[in-house]
Design a protein around this motif. Structure first.
Motif, PDB file in Angstrom:
ATOM      1  N   PRO A   1       0.901  -0.967  -0.186  1.00  0.00           N
ATOM      2  CA  PRO A   1      -0.183  -0.112  -0.305  1.00  0.00           C
ATOM      3  C   PRO A   1       0.942   1.087   0.158  1.00  0.00           C
ATOM      4  O   PRO A   1       2.073   1.126   0.831  1.00  0.00           O
ATOM      5  N   PHE A   2       0.272   2.547   0.078  1.00  0.00           N
ATOM      6  CA  PHE A   2       1.181   3.549  -0.838  1.00  0.00           C
ATOM      7  C   PHE A   2      -0.046   4.731  -0.269  1.00  0.00           C
ATOM      8  O   PHE A   2      -0.641   4.881  -0.803  1.00  0.00           O
ATOM      9  N   TYR A   3       0.216   5.327   0.920  1.00  0.00           N
ATOM     10  CA  TYR A   3      -0.693   6.511   1.648  1.00  0.00           C
ATOM     11  C   TYR A   3       0.027   8.026   1.334  1.00  0.00           C
ATOM     12  O   TYR A   3       0.738   8.433   1.224  1.00  0.00           O
ATOM     13  N   VAL A   4      -1.066   8.766   0.248  1.00  0.00           N
ATOM     14  CA  VAL A   4      -0.412   9.953   0.164  1.00  0.00           C
ATOM     15  C   VAL A   4      -1.576  11.167   1.020  1.00  0.00           C
ATOM     16  O   VAL A   4      -2.349  11.161   0.268  1.00  0.00           O
ATOM     17  N   PHE A   5      -1.254  11.693   1.780  1.00  0.00           N
ATOM     18  CA  PHE A   5      -1.674  12.752   2.131  1.00  0.00           C
ATOM     19  C   PHE A   5      -1.789  14.581   1.912  1.00  0.00           C
ATOM     20  O   PHE A   5      -1.060  14.715   1.931  1.00  0.00           O
ATOM     21  N   ASP A   6      -2.919  14.668   1.397  1.00  0.00           N
ATOM     22  CA  ASP A   6      -3.223  15.765   1.113  1.00  0.00           C
ATOM     23  C   ASP A   6      -2.261  15.998  -0.372  1.00  0.00           C
ATOM     24  O   ASP A   6      -1.959  17.355  -0.477  1.00  0.00           O
ATOM     25  N   ARG A   7      -1.350  15.412  -0.811  1.00  0.00           N
ATOM     26  CA  ARG A   7      -0.256  15.215  -1.861  1.00  0.00           C
ATOM     27  C   ARG A   7       0.793  16.620  -1.334  1.00  0.00           C
ATOM     28  O   ARG A   7       1.355  16.263  -2.376  1.00  0.00           O
ATOM     29  N   LYS A   8       1.318  16.161  -0.063  1.00  0.00           N
ATOM     30  CA  LYS A   8       2.352  16.825   1.127  1.00  0.00           C
ATOM     31  C   LYS A   8       3.236  14.779   1.098  1.00  0.00           C
ATOM     32  O   LYS A   8       4.245  15.900   1.379  1.00  0.00           O
ATOM     33  N   TYR A   9       2.321  14.897   2.344  1.00  0.00           N
ATOM     34  CA  TYR A   9       3.243  13.779   3.128  1.00  0.00           C
ATOM     35  C   TYR A   9       3.249  12.064   2.281  1.00  0.00           C
ATOM     36  O   TYR A   9       1.378  12.408   1.663  1.00  0.00           O
ATOM     37  N   ALA A  10       3.258  11.006   2.550  1.00  0.00           N
ATOM     38  CA  ALA A  10       3.473   9.849   1.858  1.00  0.00           C
ATOM     39  C   ALA A  10       3.655   8.750   2.826  1.00  0.00           C
ATOM     40  O   ALA A  10       5.129   9.180   3.662  1.00  0.00           O
ATOM     41  N   VAL A  11       2.988   7.902   2.174  1.00  0.00           N
ATOM     42  CA  VAL A  11       3.629   6.563   3.837  1.00  0.00           C
ATOM     43  C   VAL A  11       3.660   5.458   3.191  1.00  0.00           C
ATOM     44  O   VAL A  11       2.743   5.235   2.269  1.00  0.00           O
ATOM     45  N   SER A  12       4.822   4.465   3.176  1.00  0.00           N
ATOM     46  CA  SER A  12       4.946   4.084   2.767  1.00  0.00           C
ATOM     47  C   SER A  12       4.754   2.202   2.773  1.00  0.00           C
ATOM     48  O   SER A  12       5.411   2.016   4.035  1.00  0.00           O
ATOM     49  N   GLY A  13       3.754   1.202   2.699  1.00  0.00           N
ATOM     50  CA  GLY A  13       3.406   0.068   3.496  1.00  0.00           C
ATOM     51  C   GLY A  13       2.664   0.367   4.719  1.00  0.00           C
ATOM     52  O   GLY A  13       2.013   1.093   5.034  1.00  0.00           O
ATOM     53  N   ALA A  14       2.281  -0.814   5.278  1.00  0.00           N
ATOM     54  CA  ALA A  14       1.640  -1.116   6.468  1.00  0.00           C
ATOM     55  C   ALA A  14       2.033  -0.983   7.862  1.00  0.00           C
ATOM     56  O   ALA A  14       2.781  -1.329   8.615  1.00  0.00           O
ATOM     57  N   GLN A  15       2.443   0.756   7.969  1.00  0.00           N
ATOM     58  CA  GLN A  15       3.249   1.238   8.568  1.00  0.00           C
ATOM     59  C   GLN A  15       2.490   1.329  10.279  1.00  0.00           C
ATOM     60  O   GLN A  15       1.633   0.956  10.141  1.00  0.00           O
ATOM     61  N   SER A  16       3.166   0.935  11.011  1.00  0.00           N
ATOM     62  CA  SER A  16       2.001   1.315  12.585  1.00  0.00           C
ATOM     63  C   SER A  16       1.303   2.437  12.569  1.00  0.00           C
ATOM     64  O   SER A  16       0.813   3.216  12.134  1.00  0.00           O
ATOM     65  N   PRO A  17       0.419   2.509  14.009  1.00  0.00           N
ATOM     66  CA  PRO A  17      -1.116   3.274  13.629  1.00  0.00           C
ATOM     67  C   PRO A  17      -0.390   4.292  14.223  1.00  0.00           C
ATOM     68  O   PRO A  17      -0.635   5.398  13.881  1.00  0.00           O
ATOM     69  N   GLU A  18       0.714   4.436  15.081  1.00  0.00           N
ATOM     70  CA  GLU A  18       1.428   5.344  15.553  1.00  0.00           C
ATOM     71  C   GLU A  18       1.650   6.098  14.223  1.00  0.00           C
ATOM     72  O   GLU A  18       1.797   7.730  14.188  1.00  0.00           O
ATOM     73  N   VAL A  19       2.572   5.739  13.494  1.00  0.00           N
ATOM     74  CA  VAL A  19       3.502   6.492  11.969  1.00  0.00           C
ATOM     75  C   VAL A  19       2.064   7.235  11.200  1.00  0.00           C
ATOM     76  O   VAL A  19       2.419   8.426  10.775  1.00  0.00           O
ATOM     77  N   PHE A  20       0.664   6.754  11.300  1.00  0.00           N
ATOM     78  CA  PHE A  20       0.204   7.112  10.361  1.00  0.00           C
ATOM     79  C   PHE A  20      -0.982   8.071  10.878  1.00  0.00           C
ATOM     80  O   PHE A  20      -1.156   9.645  10.552  1.00  0.00           O
ATOM     81  N   LEU A  21      -0.955   8.040  12.643  1.00  0.00           N
ATOM     82  CA  LEU A  21      -1.152   8.994  12.956  1.00  0.00           C
ATOM     83  C   LEU A  21      -0.103  10.379  13.458  1.00  0.00           C
ATOM     84  O   LEU A  21      -1.370  11.290  13.283  1.00  0.00           O
ATOM     85  N   ASP A  22       1.083  10.230  13.560  1.00  0.00           N
ATOM     86  CA  ASP A  22       1.849  11.406  13.532  1.00  0.00           C
ATOM     87  C   ASP A  22       2.357  11.967  11.586  1.00  0.00           C
ATOM     88  O   ASP A  22       1.856  12.996  11.942  1.00  0.00           O
ATOM     89  N   THR A  23       1.260  11.639  11.123  1.00  0.00           N
ATOM     90  CA  THR A  23       1.656  12.014   9.534  1.00  0.00           C
ATOM     91  C   THR A  23       0.095  12.580   9.589  1.00  0.00           C
ATOM     92  O   THR A  23       0.109  13.937   9.254  1.00  0.00           O
ATOM     93  N   LEU A  24      -0.794  11.981   9.824  1.00  0.00           N
ATOM     94  CA  LEU A  24      -2.416  12.725   9.698  1.00  0.00           C
ATOM     95  C   LEU A  24      -1.893  14.116  10.447  1.00  0.00           C
ATOM     96  O   LEU A  24      -2.500  14.889  10.405  1.00  0.00           O
ATOM     97  N   ASN A  25      -1.629  13.735  11.785  1.00  0.00           N
ATOM     98  CA  ASN A  25      -1.053  15.351  12.268  1.00  0.00           C
ATOM     99  C   ASN A  25      -0.002  16.286  11.611  1.00  0.00           C
ATOM    100  O   ASN A  25      -1.112  17.524  12.472  1.00  0.00           O
ATOM    101  N   LYS A  26       0.699  15.533  10.984  1.00  0.00           N
ATOM    102  CA  LYS A  26       1.867  16.912  10.378  1.00  0.00           C
ATOM    103  C   LYS A  26       0.738  17.273   9.416  1.00  0.00           C
ATOM    104  O   LYS A  26       1.012  18.912   9.356  1.00  0.00           O
ATOM    105  N   ALA A  27       0.254  16.470   9.018  1.00  0.00           N
ATOM    106  CA  ALA A  27      -0.390  16.782   7.585  1.00  0.00           C
ATOM    107  C   ALA A  27      -1.311  18.210   8.032  1.00  0.00           C
ATOM    108  O   ALA A  27      -2.183  19.427   7.106  1.00  0.00           O
ATOM    109  N   TRP A  28      -2.023  17.811   8.451  1.00  0.00           N
ATOM    110  CA  TRP A  28      -2.752  18.515   9.209  1.00  0.00           C
ATOM    111  C   TRP A  28      -2.737  20.147  10.305  1.00  0.00           C
ATOM    112  O   TRP A  28      -3.202  20.879   9.490  1.00  0.00           O
ATOM    113  N   LYS A  29      -1.326  20.282  10.507  1.00  0.00           N
ATOM    114  CA  LYS A  29      -1.177  22.126  10.910  1.00  0.00           C
ATOM    115  C   LYS A  29      -1.112  22.193  10.325  1.00  0.00           C
ATOM    116  O   LYS A  29      -0.812  23.680  10.141  1.00  0.00           O
TER     117      LYS A  29
END
Length: 239
Positions: free
Chosen positions: A181-209
């Motif tokens: 899997p490959f996740y793209v957050f608002d075309r600003k951040y990306a996460v590759s692979g089935a990362q931990s929930p903590e990694v996803f949450l951190d990226t969500l917070n960064k993208a939101w801020k």
């Protein structure tokens, strides 16, 4: 805020990653403002939708290993799935083509059921052992999430949504996506692979801020005057 997820319905880590992302989303303060879009990606576009070759046999042939060794390689993956509440049965899964499954998701999207269709396809394949390349089965799965089975079957017999699937695959390629899997957050951040929930949450917070930055307001005529709590709230939240 938009999160685009490139994935394939016969990709075990896509299902595991989906669940980990959902666990992160549950802890995200602005989860109701997140738009999730599933994008098309085929791990093996040349696969035969009607081969019914077992996953073990496919892995053995692809990597030059024995059937027993192929079985061993899936044990750890099944354990990872179980850790997030998923039940994988690789003894039931078969090698198949997912192009029609991706078309069906595009069809379901027109009825506001992309999320439900994606989840149903993953579960049908990894937990129940259904061939998600079989058009008759796909039509049945569509009905199970509230769509008209006959209409879905008719769509699958046509070439509808094929262009959208190809466009999304090309889009992923242009973004440099080579695996899922490959996740793209608002075309600003990306996460590759089935990362931990903590990694996803951190990226969500960064993208939101970054999308909703706090700002300091200076009252006109008084450069020392600030809001009473030291800062002013962001603009009205935007999805």
């Amino acid at each position: 805020m938009k999160v685009e997820i490139w994935s394939d319905y016969v990709c075990p880590f896509c299902y595991i990653g989906k669940r980990k992302f959902e666990l992160a989303l549950e802890k995200f303060a602005h989860k109701d403002k997140i738009e999730i879009v599933f994008k098309s990606f085929e791990l093996d576009p040349s696969a035969d939708p009607n081969s019914n070759e077992s996953t073990y046999s496919m892995l053995a042939a692809k990597y030059g290993m024995s059937i027993e060794k192929a079985k061993e390689t899936t044990v750890g993956v099944a354990e990872q799935a179980a850790a997030v509440g998923l039940s994988f049965h690789f003894d039931l899964t078969v090698s198949t083509n997912t192009f029609d499954a991706h078309r069906l998701v595009q069809y379901a999207t027109q009825f506001g059921k992309q999320k439900e269709m994606s989840e149903r396809l993953f579960k049908a394949y990894f937990t129940e052992g259904h061939n998600v390349g079989n058009r008759e089965k796909l039509a049945v799965l569509a009905e199970e999430i509230g769509l008209d089975q006959a209409a879905a079957a008719e769509m699958l017999q046509s070439s509808q949504y094929a262009d959208i699937v190809r466009e999304e695959e090309a889009e992923g390629s242009q973004l440099g996506i080579r695996g899922v899997p490959f996740y793209v957050f608002d075309r600003k951040y990306a996460v590759s692979g089935a990362q931990s929930p903590e990694v996803f949450l951190d990226t969500l917070n960064k993208a939101w801020k970054e999308k909703h930055p706090a700002f300091i307001q200076v009252n006109e005529g008084d450069t020392d005057a600030l809001c009473t709590d030291g800062y002013c709230v962001p603009d009205s939240p935007k999805s």
